[in-house]
Each structure stands twice: as structure tokens, then as C-alpha cells.
Design an enzyme around this catalytic site. Sequence first.
Site, PDB file in Angstrom:
ATOM      1  N   ASP A 257      11.465 -13.187  -5.716  1.00 20.64           N
ATOM      2  CA  ASP A 257      10.391 -11.976  -5.893  1.00 20.64           C
ATOM      3  C   ASP A 257       9.103 -12.810  -4.889  1.00 20.64           C
ATOM      4  O   ASP A 257       8.627 -13.049  -6.064  1.00 20.64           O
ATOM      5  CB  ASP A 257      10.258 -11.703  -6.968  1.00 20.64           C
ATOM      6  CG  ASP A 257       9.482 -10.346  -7.254  1.00 20.64           C
ATOM      7  OD1 ASP A 257       9.917  -9.760  -6.054  1.00 20.64           O
ATOM      8  OD2 ASP A 257       8.975  -9.817  -8.761  1.00 20.64           O
ATOM      9  N   SER A 259       6.011 -11.150  -1.555  1.00 22.65           N
ATOM     10  CA  SER A 259       5.880  -9.967  -0.980  1.00 22.65           C
ATOM     11  C   SER A 259       5.736 -11.195   0.619  1.00 22.65           C
ATOM     12  O   SER A 259       5.722  -9.986   1.305  1.00 22.65           O
ATOM     13  CB  SER A 259       4.335  -9.565  -1.425  1.00 22.65           C
ATOM     14  OG  SER A 259       3.083 -10.774  -1.408  1.00 22.65           O
ATOM     15  N   GLY A 307      10.102  -5.835   3.136  1.00 22.95           N
ATOM     16  CA  GLY A 307       9.428  -4.350   3.023  1.00 22.95           C
ATOM     17  C   GLY A 307       7.942  -4.938   2.671  1.00 22.95           C
ATOM     18  O   GLY A 307       8.081  -5.710   1.796  1.00 22.95           O
ATOM     19  N   CYS A 314       0.936  -0.323  -3.286  1.00 25.10           N
ATOM     20  CA  CYS A 314       0.977  -1.492  -3.201  1.00 25.10           C
ATOM     21  C   CYS A 314      -0.654  -1.713  -2.247  1.00 25.10           C
ATOM     22  O   CYS A 314      -0.279  -0.605  -1.613  1.00 25.10           O
ATOM     23  CB  CYS A 314       1.738  -1.233  -1.553  1.00 25.10           C
ATOM     24  SG  CYS A 314       3.423  -2.144  -2.773  1.00 25.10           S
ATOM     25  N   ARG A 395       2.574   0.069 -13.025  1.00 29.50           N
ATOM     26  CA  ARG A 395       2.237  -0.119 -12.243  1.00 29.50           C
ATOM     27  C   ARG A 395       2.525  -1.350 -11.429  1.00 29.50           C
ATOM     28  O   ARG A 395       3.869  -1.722 -11.061  1.00 29.50           O
ATOM     29  CB  ARG A 395       1.153  -1.262 -12.955  1.00 29.50           C
ATOM     30  CG  ARG A 395       1.844  -2.291 -14.251  1.00 29.50           C
ATOM     31  CD  ARG A 395       1.001  -2.688 -15.316  1.00 29.50           C
ATOM     32  NE  ARG A 395       2.510  -3.948 -15.993  1.00 29.50           N
ATOM     33  CZ  ARG A 395       1.811  -4.316 -17.121  1.00 29.50           C
ATOM     34  NH1 ARG A 395       0.582  -4.299 -17.373  1.00 29.50           N
ATOM     35  NH2 ARG A 395       2.187  -5.408 -17.268  1.00 29.50           N
ATOM     36  N   GLY A 398       1.924  -6.726  -8.810  1.00 29.74           N
ATOM     37  CA  GLY A 398       0.134  -7.148  -7.866  1.00 29.74           C
ATOM     38  C   GLY A 398      -1.297  -6.978  -8.502  1.00 29.74           C
ATOM     39  O   GLY A 398      -2.334  -7.742  -8.182  1.00 29.74           O
ATOM     40  N   ARG A 410       4.652 -14.160  -7.537  1.00 33.74           N
ATOM     41  CA  ARG A 410       4.426 -13.154  -6.511  1.00 33.74           C
ATOM     42  C   ARG A 410       3.401 -13.674  -5.508  1.00 33.74           C
ATOM     43  O   ARG A 410       3.919 -12.861  -3.641  1.00 33.74           O
ATOM     44  CB  ARG A 410       4.979 -12.010  -7.000  1.00 33.74           C
ATOM     45  CG  ARG A 410       5.224 -10.442  -5.706  1.00 33.74           C
ATOM     46  CD  ARG A 410       6.014  -9.695  -5.976  1.00 33.74           C
ATOM     47  NE  ARG A 410       6.045  -8.639  -5.146  1.00 33.74           N
ATOM     48  CZ  ARG A 410       6.918  -8.055  -4.233  1.00 33.74           C
ATOM     49  NH1 ARG A 410       8.055  -8.817  -4.765  1.00 33.74           N
ATOM     50  NH2 ARG A 410       7.315  -7.377  -3.054  1.00 33.74           N
ATOM     51  N   GLY A 482       7.258  20.163   8.371  1.00 36.37           N
ATOM     52  CA  GLY A 482       8.100  19.556   7.981  1.00 36.37           C
ATOM     53  C   GLY A 482       8.182  20.339   6.679  1.00 36.37           C
ATOM     54  O   GLY A 482       9.236  19.633   5.729  1.00 36.37           O
ATOM     55  N   GLY A 483       6.702  19.889   5.885  1.00 42.35           N
ATOM     56  CA  GLY A 483       6.581  20.045   4.144  1.00 42.35           C
ATOM     57  C   GLY A 483       6.735  21.615   4.173  1.00 42.35           C
ATOM     58  O   GLY A 483       6.827  22.215   4.797  1.00 42.35           O
TER      59      GLY A 483
HETATM   60  P1  XMP Z   1       7.665   2.340  -4.712  1.00 39.65           P
HETATM   61  O1  XMP Z   1       7.633   2.990  -3.469  1.00 39.65           O
HETATM   62  O2  XMP Z   1       9.489   2.210  -4.822  1.00 39.65           O
HETATM   63  O3  XMP Z   1       7.697   0.310  -4.595  1.00 39.65           O
HETATM   64  O4  XMP Z   1       7.536   2.706  -5.499  1.00 39.65           O
HETATM   65  C1  XMP Z   1       8.250  -0.380  -5.411  1.00 39.65           C
HETATM   66  C2  XMP Z   1       8.410  -1.672  -4.254  1.00 39.65           C
HETATM   67  O5  XMP Z   1       6.940  -2.429  -4.280  1.00 39.65           O
HETATM   68  C3  XMP Z   1       6.375  -3.932  -4.390  1.00 39.65           C
HETATM   69  N1  XMP Z   1       5.715  -3.826  -5.302  1.00 39.65           N
HETATM   70  C4  XMP Z   1       4.106  -4.076  -4.821  1.00 39.65           C
HETATM   71  N2  XMP Z   1       3.365  -4.457  -3.663  1.00 39.65           N
HETATM   72  N3  XMP Z   1       1.971  -4.707  -4.677  1.00 39.65           N
HETATM   73  C5  XMP Z   1       2.416  -4.980  -3.137  1.00 39.65           C
HETATM   74  O6  XMP Z   1       2.036  -5.286  -2.677  1.00 39.65           O
HETATM   75  C6  XMP Z   1       2.064  -5.155  -5.943  1.00 39.65           C
HETATM   76  O7  XMP Z   1       1.804  -5.258  -6.791  1.00 39.65           O
HETATM   77  C7  XMP Z   1       3.922  -4.463  -6.226  1.00 39.65           C
HETATM   78  N4  XMP Z   1       4.626  -4.282  -7.086  1.00 39.65           N
HETATM   79  C8  XMP Z   1       5.390  -3.291  -6.280  1.00 39.65           C
HETATM   80  C9  XMP Z   1       7.976  -4.355  -4.357  1.00 39.65           C
HETATM   81  O8  XMP Z   1       8.545  -4.375  -4.100  1.00 39.65           O
HETATM   82  C10 XMP Z   1       8.369  -2.983  -5.434  1.00 39.65           C
HETATM   83  O9  XMP Z   1       9.843  -3.080  -5.623  1.00 39.65           O
END
Ligand code: XMP
Length: 495
Positions: A257, A259, A307, A314, A395, A398, A410, A482-483
Site C-alpha cells: 500500500d 500512494s 491510480g 484523495c 475516510r 491519508g 502510506r 450525458g447526465g
Molecule cells: P474511491 O474513489 O473508490 O477511492 O473512494 C479509493 C482509493 O483512494 C485511495 N486513497 C487515498 N488517496 N488520500 C489519497 O490521495 C487518501 O487519504 C486516500 N485514502 C485512500 C486508495 O487508493 C483507495 O483504494
Amino acid sequence: DGFPATKLFNQGYSYTYDDVIFLPHYIDFPTDAVQLSTNLSRNINLSVPCVASPMDTVTEASMAVSMAALGGIGIIHSNNTASEQSSLIRSAKSHRIPFASNDIRFVSPDDSIASGSVFDTAPCVFVTENGSDSDRKVLGVVDKVNWERLADKEARVSSYMNKNTVTLPNTYKFEDVAGYLAAKELEFVPLVSGDGSVVDVVSKEDVERIRGFPKGGLPSVGEDGEFLVGASIGTRETDKERLEHLVKAGANVIVIDSSQGNSIYQIEMIKYVKKMYPDVDLIGGNVVTMYQAQNLIQAGVDGLRVGMGSGSICTTQEVCAVGRGQATAVYKVSSVAAQSGIPIIADGGISNSGHIVKALTLGASTVMMGSFLAGSTEAPGAYQYQGGQRVKKYRGMGSLEAMTKGSDARYLGDTAKMKIAQGVVGAVADKGSVLKFIPYTMHAVKQGFQDLGASSLQSAHEMLRSGILRLEVRTGAAQVEGGVHGLVSYEKKSF
Ligand code: XMP
């Protein structure tokens, strides 16, 4: 007509899912003929391309069990001690049947049940000595019929509870439990462990629901006959010790894990894991560029997570000025990973079934989701009411709040003394059980594939690379079009 992906993604723009749209192709098969089976990593196959993110408000035992029951997988987060994480893995792997999504409720013998609303989500209430889930040895059971017959709703449960409720061992297979319920004409049956503690409760409705899972949606079961469960680790020295516990607990796949995965720390960790545990699949990341991906592939990963900053919680792109639009990232990384046969996970930014279709068609083999799964029955944490809405906390790992609990590895270097948040804390509305909405979502994904004329992920990938599938960028106005637009909300009036 339209652009082939190679042309669209080589113009210097960072596109995300909503920026692009596929042109429909030709349909010559029914929706049900679409196969979504896929690879999570080099050696792990899944029948459903969905992965629950290793976040402490998304994936613990309950989510991991339900995702595996559906044919996907959950990655247990590591914002806890090694022994806590291992026991979550053990707990998930101890389930034999698709998890019943019911609440398991407890009361003590002296309590009364004033309102029948408890039976909306739980088929029964268990009476235990201290009335909480720390003591699961059952003294008696109260079900809805018992309770409805009761004249005095203030009565202590010990005065009317059923002391002779039949139970089954939790090692029973799903079909055995289903057969028992039918033969005895029962509404529900509790499943208990060897010491008589209640582990689960399966109702007639669960049996119908589970039988209704889409065909081909086989549960994710490993060679050990248990559900496939993944676990995340960091890249610190202490993670090597954690890893040993996780492998012992039966983790089928390990996810590093980070970023920004392209680091000397991760590369050393990849080499260490592959040397010590050659039989456990290892997923590295996160990456968004071809260069990053090449380095981790060379180090020996079996899968890649793609990603950076695209997740709903994020703030990495704003705080650190790095990242990439998720559609471009998925397309670019998959084009190098495919050459080495390494499957990629499109991680973050999924908020509807169309995003899943786009991620999978652009080259991903699975999608990893946080917010899409948060707020579900299976997500950790309790529901609370906010402005009349039932919500659960979600939450970023990060976020300051999560990092205070330990996930700083992470988002920080080893020596960092100051915590800089790269995520936020929020809440997500109650969306019910993933056992209900994931099969529904997968059906929508199949319809998307049908419109593209792709009957499987593999065929979508080939059609994209060969330029048969065409895309375009949507202008701002095209995205609005589109929405849903031009409506006011319709309130039903009774006359
Ligand atoms: P979704 O869009 O599905 O994204 O809610 C989940 C993914 O976001 C990442 N993740 C983070 N990225 N700060 C970040 O920049 C964070 O605090 C954080 N927490 C999770 C992670 O890859 C997750 O699978």
C-alpha cells in the site's frame, strides 16, 4: 468514426472516466453471454472484477467475506496491529457460506424490546448473559413472531424468549443450511461455532437472495477451500514481521500500500516478499505511468494497482501536485503491463457502473473501490443519522484522522516528523448490502459490454488495442447532456 485509444491518449491531456465516452459497436450476443471473469494478479482468478480497497472504513472481515461470496475479493487494511489484521483474515476465512447480511443483535435477559424495528434488519435477537457481542453464547432467542404476540412490550426478554431454538454448526455448507431451512420450514437458523457462540444467522430470504446471484458468479475460493482474502502491508521493516503473520493467517494475496509505489523501499520489499513467499501473489503500486510500472514489473510483482489522487477522498493531486487522470493512467499502465502478462487494478474514482465499464475496457482487469462500497452494511463502523439520513463514516487513509491511527506509512517517508494530510474524512449514505447492489451493478456492466460488442474483458482489451473500439472526449456541455438534466424533482401526491 471517433478516435482509437492510441491517438486519444497521446495528445498531452490527462483524462478521467467522465471526460471520455465510447462509441457503441455491434451487438451479436445477449447480455447474459457477457463473461466478466478475470485475473486479479498473475495466479488469482476471479469471476467478478471487483476488489474492496484496503481502507479502515471499507474492508474488514464482513466486507471480505461478502466480496469473496460474490466472486470478487476484499483486501483487509493494515491500519491496525499485525495480530488484529491477522485475526480479521482468519475470521473472514472461517466462513463457509456466503455471508448473511443480517445484523446480529444481542440483548441481556433483563432487557425488554420496546420497538419491532429491530426485526427490519435482523431476523431475531439473541439473548446473552451481558447482552453485547463480546459474549455470543446464546441463552435464548426472540423472533418477530414471538415479539408480536407479546401483550406487554415492556416485559423482560427472559420471560418469553425461546430457549430451544435449533442451531447449526457454522461449518455447514450453504446448500446444507438451505436444505435444512426448507425441510424444517424455518424462517431462519443461527450458525454457531464449536463453543456454542453465534457466528451468523441465515434467513429464508438470504437463501433466495444468494441463489439469485448472477450465473457464473462463482464465489472466490482458494485451493485451501476457504474464501480468498487479501491483505495490505507497507514498506517498513516492521511490515516484514506483519507479513509473516498475514501469510500464516492464510492471506492469499498481499498488496503493498503506497500512494507512489515507484520507490527503492517498495522495490526492496517486492524482492523480499517474492524471495520469502514465492507462492503468495504480490500486488505493487500505486503507479500511474509506464516508467513506474516497468520498474515494479521488473522487481517481480504479480499485479499492479493504478491510480494516484483519483480517489473520492484523495487530496494528493492538490497537496503534492502529482498524479494523473484515471482514464489515461489505466490506459497507459495497462499498455505496458499487458506485454508482461501483469493484470492491473484500476484503483479509485469509481462512482457508477459506467466508470467500471470504462476502466475495464481501457485495460484494467479489476476495479478497486472505496466510496462505492463504503456506507454498505458490510463496511466497518456503525450507522448514524445526519440531517435525517442514515450514513456511515468514510475516510481517506491519508486523512489526519486515519494517520493518527497509524496509516502514515502510506503517505509519509520514514523520517517525516510532520503529518501532512493527503485525504479527508466524510460520510457516505446507507446503501444496503453489497450482496444486493454488486450483482445489480455487474448486470449493468454486462449491458455496457454488450453495447460495445465485447463479450469478455479479454475481447474488450483486444478490441481497444486493435482500434476497433473508438472513443471521444466529451466537452463540458456533452457531459452535462450525458447526465440527468432539465428536470425538477417529482413528488408523488395523493389526491
Ligand atoms: P474511491 O474513489 O473508490 O477511492 O473512494 C479509493 C482509493 O483512494 C485511495 N486513497 C487515498 N488517496 N488520500 C489519497 O490521495 C487518501 O487519504 C486516500 N485514502 C485512500 C486508495 O487508493 C483507495 O483504494
